[in-house]
Design a protein around this motif. Structure first.
Motif, PDB file in Angstrom:
ATOM      1  N   ILE A   1       0.835  -1.205   0.000  1.00  0.00           N
ATOM      2  CA  ILE A   1       0.000   0.000   0.000  1.00  0.00           C
ATOM      3  C   ILE A   1       0.865   1.248   0.000  1.00  0.00           C
ATOM      4  CG2 ILE A   1      -1.641   1.353   1.369  1.00  0.00           C
ATOM      5  CD1 ILE A   1      -2.914  -1.288   2.256  1.00  0.00           C
ATOM      6  N   THR A   2       1.881   1.286   0.859  1.00  0.00           N
ATOM      7  CA  THR A   2       2.765   2.459   0.908  1.00  0.00           C
ATOM      8  C   THR A   2       3.599   2.575  -0.364  1.00  0.00           C
ATOM      9  OG1 THR A   2       4.451   1.168   2.109  1.00  0.00           O
ATOM     10  CG2 THR A   2       2.887   2.440   3.424  1.00  0.00           C
ATOM     11  N   LEU A   3       4.018   1.431  -0.921  1.00  0.00           N
ATOM     12  CA  LEU A   3       4.754   1.457  -2.191  1.00  0.00           C
ATOM     13  C   LEU A   3       3.878   2.021  -3.294  1.00  0.00           C
ATOM     14  CD1 LEU A   3       7.204   0.716  -3.955  1.00  0.00           C
ATOM     15  CD2 LEU A   3       6.212  -1.580  -4.212  1.00  0.00           C
ATOM     16  N   GLY A   4       2.613   1.601  -3.311  1.00  0.00           N
ATOM     17  CA  GLY A   4       1.687   2.087  -4.328  1.00  0.00           C
ATOM     18  C   GLY A   4       1.463   3.579  -4.250  1.00  0.00           C
ATOM     19  N   ARG A   5       1.366   4.113  -3.030  1.00  0.00           N
ATOM     20  CA  ARG A   5       1.192   5.559  -2.860  1.00  0.00           C
ATOM     21  C   ARG A   5       2.378   6.320  -3.436  1.00  0.00           C
ATOM     22  NH1 ARG A   5      -0.696   5.144   3.455  1.00  0.00           N
ATOM     23  NH2 ARG A   5      -2.881   4.538   3.074  1.00  0.00           N
ATOM     24  N   THR A   6       3.577   5.826  -3.148  1.00  0.00           N
ATOM     25  CA  THR A   6       4.777   6.505  -3.647  1.00  0.00           C
ATOM     26  C   THR A   6       4.845   6.455  -5.170  1.00  0.00           C
ATOM     27  OG1 THR A   6       6.001   5.949  -1.634  1.00  0.00           O
ATOM     28  CG2 THR A   6       7.294   6.552  -3.568  1.00  0.00           C
ATOM     29  N   LEU A   7       4.619   5.284  -5.735  1.00  0.00           N
ATOM     30  CA  LEU A   7       4.707   5.137  -7.190  1.00  0.00           C
ATOM     31  C   LEU A   7       3.614   5.924  -7.902  1.00  0.00           C
ATOM     32  CD1 LEU A   7       5.612   1.353  -7.597  1.00  0.00           C
ATOM     33  CD2 LEU A   7       7.131   3.338  -7.581  1.00  0.00           C
ATOM     34  N   LYS A   8       2.418   5.980  -7.308  1.00  0.00           N
ATOM     35  CA  LYS A   8       1.333   6.746  -7.932  1.00  0.00           C
ATOM     36  C   LYS A   8       1.649   8.238  -7.897  1.00  0.00           C
ATOM     37  CE  LYS A   8      -3.671   7.490  -7.826  1.00  0.00           C
ATOM     38  NZ  LYS A   8      -4.952   7.144  -7.146  1.00  0.00           N
ATOM     39  N   ARG A   9       2.201   8.715  -6.770  1.00  0.00           N
ATOM     40  CA  ARG A   9       2.528  10.133  -6.638  1.00  0.00           C
ATOM     41  C   ARG A   9       3.631  10.544  -7.618  1.00  0.00           C
ATOM     42  NH1 ARG A   9       3.963   9.903  -1.809  1.00  0.00           N
ATOM     43  NH2 ARG A   9       6.210  10.114  -2.009  1.00  0.00           N
TER      44      ARG A   9
END
Length: 318
Positions: A249-257
């Motif tokens: 979830i945290t990886l996804g937030r970073t990659l999406k941003r």
């Protein structure tokens, strides 16, 4: 010092002069003839920015911002070179450095490779509005690798109640988890399957699967296909990830941003901060040769002389 990378102590001994005498003369001459060359930054179109720990003591700031010329790497006609080292690590540090360069230099920079630090991204957007920010593969893969480790450690603690020890299944494959699927040996594949066969390790397997998809996207020979593959990973991580997979979830937030910066790599193949990490390795070697530094100003000059790309120039005149 530049060509043979000798220490000041060796040079002073060879010249039969005091260390201070040799050091003062070398640094002053190197500054005047090489570092202060007004044409030194000409032709720079691709730069990399990273942070580096220059001092391992508790005295003062230990970080510097390192700016690298990646143009020769992108063009395939030479190695990267150190452009400058600036005390501190922040948006302001990089922004101030960019402001201090000529308009011609800033207008000429097309691409800036960086890690996930948002300060470098913001400084680039403000001072180099026409340049493309690229979050390089080295740091994206490293970020995904960190999530594997965090997930493995969390599951290890939940299932066995202690940190990894010799003989623990997850601890035993900690290095295998970071190996690309296409490079795994038959023995490593068997070990992975045996560990993933346990329902208790399903979260590690899911995180490992995302890591492998990211690695595979970067390794694909066709940039367009690789870009689509990584976009699909970012899209899959953007929503619908089970709540127990906190690392993804945290990886996804970073990659999406940072999706635009991450995917920009495929439009500018060869633009990576990997050479910046190689420069950092050279700087570590320099610190070892000098048995450490106390004076940052001297360290910056020594670093520029060592990794500033002057060896080729001097060889031409010998």
């Amino acid at each position: 010092m530049v060509i043979d990378r000798l220490s000041v102590a060796r040079i002073a001994a060879g010249l039969a002069v005091a260390w201070n005498t040799a050091n003062d003369a070398i640094l002053a001459t190197g500054q005047d003839l090489l570092i202060n060359d007004p044409t030194r930054l000409d032709g720079v179109r691709v730069i990399g920015v990273d942070e580096y720990v220059w001092s391992h003591t508790r005295r003062g700031s230990k970080y510097v911002t390192v700016i690298i010329d990646l143009t020769p790497i992108r063009d395939g006609n030479g190695p990267s070179r150190l452009l400058d080292m600036v005390p501190g690590r922040s948006k302001k540090v990089f922004k101030t450095w960019l402001e201090g360069q000529t308009i011609a230099f800033r207008d000429g920079v097309e691409v800036v490779a960086m890690d996930g630090f948002s300060g470098f991204k913001t400084a680039t957007a403000e001072e180099l509005p026409e340049a493309t920010a690229v979050m390089d593969p080295f740091h994206v893969v490293a970020l995904a690798g960190e999530k594997i480790d965090q997930c493995r450690q969390r599951v290890q603690q939940a299932t066995l109640g202690h940190r990894g020890r010799s003989g623990d299944p997850l601890y035993g494959i900690r290095r295998v988890l970071h190996t690309g699927a296409d490079l795994l040996t038959d023995k490593q594949v068997i070990r992975l399957k045996a560990v993933f066969a346990s329902d208790a390790h399903v979260e590690v397997e899911a995180t490992w699967g995302i890591y492998q998809r990211i690695v595979a996207a970067y390794r694909h020979p066709d940039p367009a296909t690789g870009k689509k593959a990584l976009y699909a990973v970012i899209d899959d991580l953007s929503e619908g990830v089970p709540t127990q997979l906190t690392e993804l979830i945290t990886l996804g937030r970073t990659l999406k941003r940072r999706a635009l910066d991450v995917l920009a790599y495929f439009d500018h193949p060869g633009t990576s901060n990997g050479p910046s990490e190689a420069i950092n390795g050279r700087l570590e070697h320099l610190r070892g040769t000098a048995l450490g530094f106390r004076n940052l100003a001297h360290y910056v000059i020594r670093s520029l002389l060592d990794t500033g790309g002057f060896r080729t120039e001097l060889h031409r005149h010998l």
